[in-house]
Design an enzyme around this catalytic site. Structure first.
Site, mmCIF file in Angstrom:
data_model
loop_
_atom_site.group_PDB
_atom_site.id
_atom_site.type_symbol
_atom_site.label_atom_id
_atom_site.label_comp_id
_atom_site.label_asym_id
_atom_site.label_seq_id
_atom_site.Cartn_x
_atom_site.Cartn_y
_atom_site.Cartn_z
ATOM 1 N N ASP A 260 57.744 45.453 41.881
ATOM 2 C CA ASP A 260 57.098 45.086 40.850
ATOM 3 C C ASP A 260 57.609 44.905 39.453
ATOM 4 O OD1 ASP A 260 54.235 45.202 38.958
ATOM 5 O OD2 ASP A 260 55.042 46.574 38.095
ATOM 6 N N VAL A 262 60.390 42.899 38.355
ATOM 7 C CA VAL A 262 61.710 43.378 38.393
ATOM 8 C C VAL A 262 62.584 43.073 37.055
ATOM 9 C CG1 VAL A 262 61.673 43.213 40.731
ATOM 10 C CG2 VAL A 262 62.365 41.201 39.426
ATOM 11 N N GLU A 297 58.648 40.453 42.113
ATOM 12 C CA GLU A 297 57.846 39.948 41.003
ATOM 13 C C GLU A 297 58.667 39.817 39.631
ATOM 14 O OE1 GLU A 297 53.747 40.509 38.144
ATOM 15 O OE2 GLU A 297 55.123 42.319 39.093
ATOM 16 N N ASP A 395 46.746 40.567 39.398
ATOM 17 C CA ASP A 395 47.016 40.041 37.976
ATOM 18 C C ASP A 395 46.075 39.225 37.525
ATOM 19 O OD1 ASP A 395 48.667 42.183 37.252
ATOM 20 O OD2 ASP A 395 50.508 40.898 37.912
#
Length: 596
Positions: A260, A262, A297, A395
């Site tokens: 998630d 990064v 991500e 998202d």
């Protein structure tokens, strides 16, 4: 810093890293015992085996607070309660699975709690998710990507406020439930990727800072102080994260991790943590004897993220490509607000389909700065399969005020056109649960925090969208009804409209698998021809994808030597010219230019 992958975890011993403590006491099934210093800030309890099923907690110095284990595998009574010793034999169930490369494969993102109704309709579990895996196999999915399963406060949530990087949420079925899910998926030929959050912990139940310097104020993130990757004590923190990754990939047997956000892993070290992780995973691949995948991500639009560490990159196998989503979404829907402001034109659509990033060392009006770097279509370090592309994800749906999906605002033909660009495009495609049958359910943001924190979250959500000019009522994330409304209704799959879309997705995935041009990772072999502002032709080698967003008709499309698949009211003139009465898509083999 060390480049040696962390050692396997000893599941049979009580150990904890607490470098700031003078004394550590462990309570095992109610009995308290002092622990002994074991060097480098570690404390251990020699001679006392950790028996599966035992409940335990730690007390630091003279504190009255008993804390769960930072490396806890199970929190059966919640994130504030004692940890439970887990039998390592439960973590991995034997299968004949040899793994597979996930590059270019079709991924499927799901949220355990809303993927199925679960027992009594109160929310899904890992066991109830197993019951739907055959439908994913029939669809043509290659890998399931689970949204985070780390323990978090309450019963329901997205998982991004988890506080246990080694554990599995008890309501979902705990570590044993995950082991059953992984084995069931792999027996069906489905790889399993887990979304993990290394960049922050949730606000409730986060006790890491009491144990040691897990956080640093050298860097700030949207959630506060950053995870300590480069300040004093960071070696042990980095090993903590590496140990979590090893636990999932080697001990539990997962096929990959989705990392998630990064870009919020703030690290000024000589060697970035992601590069260290990538090299560690390469070593674990040899140990496990199967491919292991890291998917990042990142919103930085930097090809260096998927460039090998040997060439100075961060070594990720793939990264999410939000610009592709934005380009397709804005073009098909007409939305232009927020981060869609630079997208929506056919020029932007061409850019993202051919070169992944729109913002590639260019001005981003949303960020008000120059952003990103260009993707080299001839690079030996990465290719189109290095970028995960999607029409929907958690998202892009859940961060909308009402959690509405793209197909809730456009006609089926437009969804068919957009999905064809993604599934037959050059990237590694990913679906979001229910997208394939145009699910009627939204995917809203939901939480189950304690009353005080929950009230703040609910108010913050309302204020956020009020500031954006959102006039409709924003669902209260704390209400169980908000969560329940997001649970997929699987019976829809056989109903008119939904079944038609499901068949279209199944057809596209089969085409991608069967036609070599459609799973070719070469960006250089991809080109987009603009026929009109509402119509594009995506060339993939000798094949093409015609996407017409409507609402008007297409009176003179390209000439087709062969139609492989179509959605909408499509017809051909005698010379093969494609005619469309409205929005839709056609996969075709064009008439060669010399015959045009």
């Amino acid at each position: 810093m060390s480049t040696v992958p962390v050692a396997p975890r000893d599941y049979g011993a009580y150990r904890v890293w607490a470098p700031h403590a003078q004394q550590v006491t462990v309570r095992i099934d109610g009995a308290e015992q002092p622990m002994q210093p074991a060097g480098d800030g570690w404390f251990a309890l020699p001679g006392v085996p950790a028996v599966p099923g035992a409940r335990y907690a730690f007390r630091l110095d003279a504190s009255e607070l008993w804390l769960p284990d930072p490396r806890s595998l199970a929190q059966p009574e919640g994130v504030h309660a004692d940890s439970e010793v887990v039998d390592p034999e439960l973590l991995r169930q034997e299968t004949s699975w040899q793994g597979r490369s996930l590059r270019g494969r079709v991924l499927y993102e799901l949220h355990v709690g809303t993927f199925t109704p679960g027992p009594d309709g109160r929310g899904g579990t890992l066991d109830s998710a197993i019951e739907r895996l055959d439908e994913l196999v029939d669809l043509g999915i290659d890998a399931v990507e689970l949204m985070p399963v780390a323990p978090f406060p309450g019963d329901r949530g997205w998982g991004y406020d988890g506080v246990g990087l080694y554990g599995v949420h008890a309501v979902y079925g705990g570590p044993a439930g995950l082991a059953r899910f992984v084995a069931a998926a792999q027996r069906r030929g489905l790889a399993v990727v887990l979304d993990v959050v290394h960049n922050h912990l949730g606000p409730s139940g986060n006790y890491l800072g009491r144990f040691g310097p897990y956080f640093t104020d050298r860097h700030e993130t949207p959630w506060g102080s950053a995870i300590n990757l480069d300040a004093p004590g960071s070696r042990q923190v980095r090993d903590f994260l590496l140990g979590s990754a090893r636990h999932w990939l080697v001990d539990v047997g997962l096929d990959g991790l989705r990392l998630d956000a990064v870009h919020e892993l703030c690290d000024d070290s000589d060697r970035h943590f992601l590069a260290e992780l990538a090299d560690a995973v390469a070593a674990w691949e040899q140990e496990a004897g199967r491919p292991l995948t890291l998917i990042a991500e990142s919103d930085r639009n930097q090809p260096a993220t998927v460039t090998p560490t040997s060439h100075g990159g961060l070594g990720m196998d793939m990264q999410w490509a939000d610009d592709v989503h934005h380009g397709v979404h804005a073009w098909i829907t007409g939305e232009r607000s927020g981060y869609y402001s630079d997208f929506g034109s056919t020029d932007a659509l061409v850019a993202v389909l051919e070169r992944v990033f729109l913002h590639a060392g260019t001005w981003s009006s949303f960020r008000q700065e120059v952003w990103g770097a260009p993707v080299d279509p001839h690079s030996p370090d990465y290719d189109a399969h290095s970028f995960v592309t999607f029409l929907q994800d958690h998202d892009q749906v859940g961060n909308r005020a009402a959690g509405d999906r793209i197909h809730h605002g456009i006609e089926p033909g437009a969804q068919a056109a957009a999905s064809a660009l993604i599934l037959l495009g050059p990237g590694t495609p990913m679906l979001f649960q229910g997208e394939e049958w145009a699910a009627s359910t939204p995917f809203t943001y939901f939480t189950d925090h304690e009353a005080e924190l929950g009230a703040l979250v609910s108010a913050g959500r309302r204020e956020e969208f009020a500031a954006m000019g959102w006039a409709e009522q924003v669902p209260d994330p704390q209400l169980r009804s908000t969560f329940a409304a997001s649970i997929l209704r699987w019976q829809e799959r056989g109903q008119a409209g939904h079944a038609t879309m499901l068949d279209w997705y199944r057809t596209l995935i089969a085409l991608r698998r069967e036609q070599a041009e459609l799973h070719d990772p070469s960006l250089a072999a991809t080109a987009v021809q603009v026929l009109a502002e509402e119509t594009v032709l995506l060339h993939r080698g000798g094949l093409a994808v015609l996407a017409h967003r409507g609402p008007g008709e297409l009176t003179a499309g390209p000439r087709a030597a062969e139609v492989l698949a179509s959605f909408g009211e499509v017809s051909l003139r005698a010379d093969g010219t494609i005619i469309m009465a409205g929005a839709g898509a056609v996969a075709l083999r064009p008439v060669p230019a010399a015959e045009g």
